[in-house]
Write an enzyme that holds these catalytic residues in place. Structure first.
Site, mmCIF file in Angstrom:
data_model
loop_
_atom_site.group_PDB
_atom_site.id
_atom_site.type_symbol
_atom_site.label_atom_id
_atom_site.label_comp_id
_atom_site.label_asym_id
_atom_site.label_seq_id
_atom_site.Cartn_x
_atom_site.Cartn_y
_atom_site.Cartn_z
ATOM 1 N N ASP A 135 0.750 -1.093 0.049
ATOM 2 C CA ASP A 135 0.052 0.028 0.081
ATOM 3 C C ASP A 135 0.950 1.182 -0.057
ATOM 4 O O ASP A 135 1.815 1.262 0.717
ATOM 5 C CB ASP A 135 -0.840 -0.009 1.198
ATOM 6 C CG ASP A 135 -2.323 0.238 0.976
ATOM 7 O OD1 ASP A 135 -2.619 1.468 0.305
ATOM 8 O OD2 ASP A 135 -3.250 -0.417 1.400
ATOM 9 N N GLU A 176 -6.284 3.893 -5.918
ATOM 10 C CA GLU A 176 -7.728 4.038 -5.442
ATOM 11 C C GLU A 176 -8.224 5.547 -5.737
ATOM 12 O O GLU A 176 -7.657 6.556 -5.277
ATOM 13 C CB GLU A 176 -7.582 4.084 -3.762
ATOM 14 C CG GLU A 176 -9.037 4.016 -3.264
ATOM 15 C CD GLU A 176 -9.041 4.244 -1.668
ATOM 16 O OE1 GLU A 176 -9.996 3.815 -0.960
ATOM 17 O OE2 GLU A 176 -7.971 4.876 -1.202
ATOM 18 N N ASP A 227 -3.357 4.639 -2.185
ATOM 19 C CA ASP A 227 -4.221 5.041 -1.525
ATOM 20 C C ASP A 227 -4.762 6.450 -1.811
ATOM 21 O O ASP A 227 -3.979 7.352 -2.029
ATOM 22 C CB ASP A 227 -3.785 5.067 0.083
ATOM 23 C CG ASP A 227 -4.861 5.515 1.167
ATOM 24 O OD1 ASP A 227 -6.191 4.777 0.925
ATOM 25 O OD2 ASP A 227 -5.079 6.318 1.909
ATOM 26 N N HIS A 239 -11.205 -3.909 2.758
ATOM 27 C CA HIS A 239 -11.057 -3.171 4.186
ATOM 28 C C HIS A 239 -11.980 -2.064 4.315
ATOM 29 O O HIS A 239 -12.296 -1.714 5.573
ATOM 30 C CB HIS A 239 -9.871 -3.025 4.334
ATOM 31 C CG HIS A 239 -8.975 -1.978 3.716
ATOM 32 N ND1 HIS A 239 -8.993 -1.841 2.361
ATOM 33 C CD2 HIS A 239 -8.898 -0.636 4.157
ATOM 34 C CE1 HIS A 239 -8.483 -0.709 1.967
ATOM 35 N NE2 HIS A 239 -8.400 0.097 3.024
ATOM 36 N N ASP A 240 -12.394 -1.326 3.366
ATOM 37 C CA ASP A 240 -13.323 -0.110 3.546
ATOM 38 C C ASP A 240 -14.773 -0.559 3.351
ATOM 39 O O ASP A 240 -15.803 0.407 3.597
ATOM 40 C CB ASP A 240 -12.804 1.021 2.739
ATOM 41 C CG ASP A 240 -11.640 1.665 3.249
ATOM 42 O OD1 ASP A 240 -11.601 1.659 4.328
ATOM 43 O OD2 ASP A 240 -10.911 2.323 2.362
#
Length: 564
Positions: free
Chosen positions: A98, A259, A200, A332-333
């Site tokens: 990440d 993302e 991210d 995860h979100d």
């Protein structure tokens, strides 16, 4: 068709904190992932995306990084990481890290120095502004985590921008020195041998000059407004990513996925276009954002299959031959996919397999989020005190002030869409704490672990886990799964999602019932079928030679046929 390993691979996302704990402190660790490498190999995945493992005060579970080249102690050491990387590469699995560079932690040495004085050489690594004429925040932007996007620093009397938590100050990408520091850090990880980055909120790194306030009529009861027009896919974002590609990414054979919230299809093509030299693919959010009400994710409303089809058809069609899709239904979100898009009670197994069939037959690179392969579900804790997610807790504080929702309304929204649904520990077996830890887990385990777990699924030949293994094995044999051109049929059907996939002279027909009722598929005349269609995969027992003109699909049934 240009073949690439990252197009043909399947990504498995690991949220390390919740994956497997080897030292009994209740927190998953790198040694836990090392121990489970044989499991991952047997599943058939090709790439791991690891959520942040860097040094962090953990205000937002590692997305607030205090040192980009150190490992968070509770996850282990750099030598643990190096061993994990080696073990994965030994079995042919690549590792994607990440990259969190829209913001750092407020405990990062850059920010510590930046705060000391307005004359600090690091001042311009972050976005500082003086108070407004009224002595308030520099503008009215609302943070993603509720409240103002600005925090006053007493030392200098200025405010710093934080689009997320106040412990996550935004980095100033206008500063060339900062960008060079980021590129050096990326080189360092690539030289260590990693295989790519998931980036991210990468489309937030460029802000509109002057940081203007959002229109007053857009302000909520708290006086703040969504300022996305001024920082989502901002004016210089493509310049920055092209520079990153030129300076770093182009020098390695790596995978990149950005993302990108609120990204349009047109922007998606710019980010991922093969001749653009930016990213390999992006995560778009349109499909996972369906079913949101007046308070967004916190007030869920029913969604329609035609809505999902419209969004996915748009992305599948527009990016074909121009860019590349990343395929996901949870992470995860996001809530668990079987709870949002399927049925996590009566038809949990059937709907989980149907959704897997859907994801792995679209054009693009599929992502499996840990636990998805055993059909893990949302967790329905009875009150807010059980939740740990900063986003949930901040929303609770906000509604206590604004009274925009009751506690019961927020809790029911959290049950559907809260981020902790995806973060409960991985369910390995039916022993205490699902075999995740011998200690007290950092977040409570979903009580259904006694029946939903890896050990149980491994023993059942008809399990979701074994279906995933079958799908992943098929993908290694059939290039049509990754590269085949998608064509939607029956766009207005509210139960059946059907499409064809075509690669050269081969065509597949994919039939999916997204409902808990039987649904009748009637083949459109323009779809031509050879005299003996071949069943590729199905989640119910099927007779080999059906009449494909009319099929009664059982609840959440999935069938894939080779028809030419």
């Amino acid at each position: 068709m240009e073949r690439k390993w990252w197009k043909e691979g399947v990504v498995y996302q690991i949220y390390p904190r919740s994956f497997y704990d080897t030292n009994g402190d209740g927190i998953g660790d790198l040694r836990g992932i090392i121990e489970k490498v044989p499991y991952l190999k047997e599943l058939g995945i090709d790439i791991i995306w690891l959520n942040p493992i860097y040094a962090s005060p953990n205000d937002d579970n590692g997305y607030d990084i205090s040192h980009y080249q150190e490992i968070l102690k509770e996850f282990g050491t750099m030598s643990d990481f190096e061993e994990l990387l080696e073990k994965l590469h030994e079995v042919g699995i690549k590792l994607v890290m990440d990259l969190v560079v829209n913001h750092s932690s407020d405990e990062h040495p850059w920010f510590v120095e930046s705060k000391k004085s307005k004359a600090s050489p690091y001042r311009d690594y972050y976005i500082w502004r003086g108070p407004s004429e009224e002595g308030k925040e520099p503008n009215n932007w609302r943070s993603f985590f509720s409240g103002s996007s600005w925090q006053l620093d007493e030392t200098t009397g200025d405010y710093y921008l934080h689009l997320f938590s106040k412990k996550q100050p935004d980095l100033n990408w206008e500063n060339k020195k900062l960008r060079e520091e980021i590129y050096r850090m990326m080189h360092w990880w690539f030289e260590k041998g990693i295989d790519g980055f998931r980036m991210d909120v990468i489309n937030l790194i460029s802000k509109v000059e002057g940081l203007p306030s959002a229109p007053k009529e857009e302000e909520g009861p708290d006086g703040y407004a969504w300022g996305g027009n001024y920082f989502v896919t901002g004016p210089k974002v493509h310049d920055y990513i092209k520079e990153m590609n030129r300076e770093v990414l182009s020098k390695y054979d790596v995978m990149t996925v950005g993302e990108t919230c609120d990204v349009t299809v047109e922007e998606g093509i710019l980010f991922t276009g093969e001749n653009r030299k930016e990213l390999n693919m992006v995560f778009q959010f349109e499909h996972v954002n369906i079913g949101q009400g007046r308070e967004g994710k916190w007030t869920p409303i029913p969604w329609k299959l035609t809505e999902l089809k419209r969004i996915m058809d748009k992305w599948q069609t527009a990016l074909h031959g121009k860019g590349w899709n990343s395929l996901y239904l949870n992470n995860h979100d996001q809530p668990r996919q079987v709870s949002k898009f399927g049925n996590d009670t009566v038809y949990r197994k059937e709907s989980a397999k149907m959704l897997a069939t859907y994801l792995h037959t679209l054009e693009g690179t599929p992502y499996i989020y840990q636990g998805e392969e055993i059909g893990m579900t949302n967790v329905y804790f009875e009150d807010l005190s059980h939740y740990k997610d900063l986003e949930i807790l901040n929303k609770w504080e906000e509604i206590k002030r604004t009274k925009s929702l009751t506690e019961e309304e927020l809790l029911s929204g959290v049950h559907v869409n809260g981020r902790d649904n995806a973060r409960t520990p991985m369910q390995w077996n039916a022993s205490l704490n699902a075999g995740f830890t011998t200690g007290v887990p950092w977040l409570e385990v979903n009580p259904n672990y006694t029946t939903i777990n890896v050990e149980e699924a491994s023993k059942d030949s008809n399990s979701i886990l074994n279906y995933y293994k079958q799908l992943l094995a098929l993908r290694k044999k059939h290039l049509i799964m990754a590269y085949g051109q998608y064509h939607l049929i029956l766009p207005e059907h509210e139960q059946i999602y059907a499409y064809t996939k075509t690669l050269e002279s081969e065509t597949w027909l994919v039939l999916l019932n997204f409902s808990g009722e039987e649904a009748l598929f009637q083949k459109p005349e323009e779809i031509e079928v050879v005299s003996s269609p071949q069943l590729i995969i199905a989640n119910y027992p099927v007779e080999q030679m059906p009449d494909l003109n009319t099929i009664a699909l059982k609840p959440y049934e999935a069938r894939v046929y080779k028809i030419s």
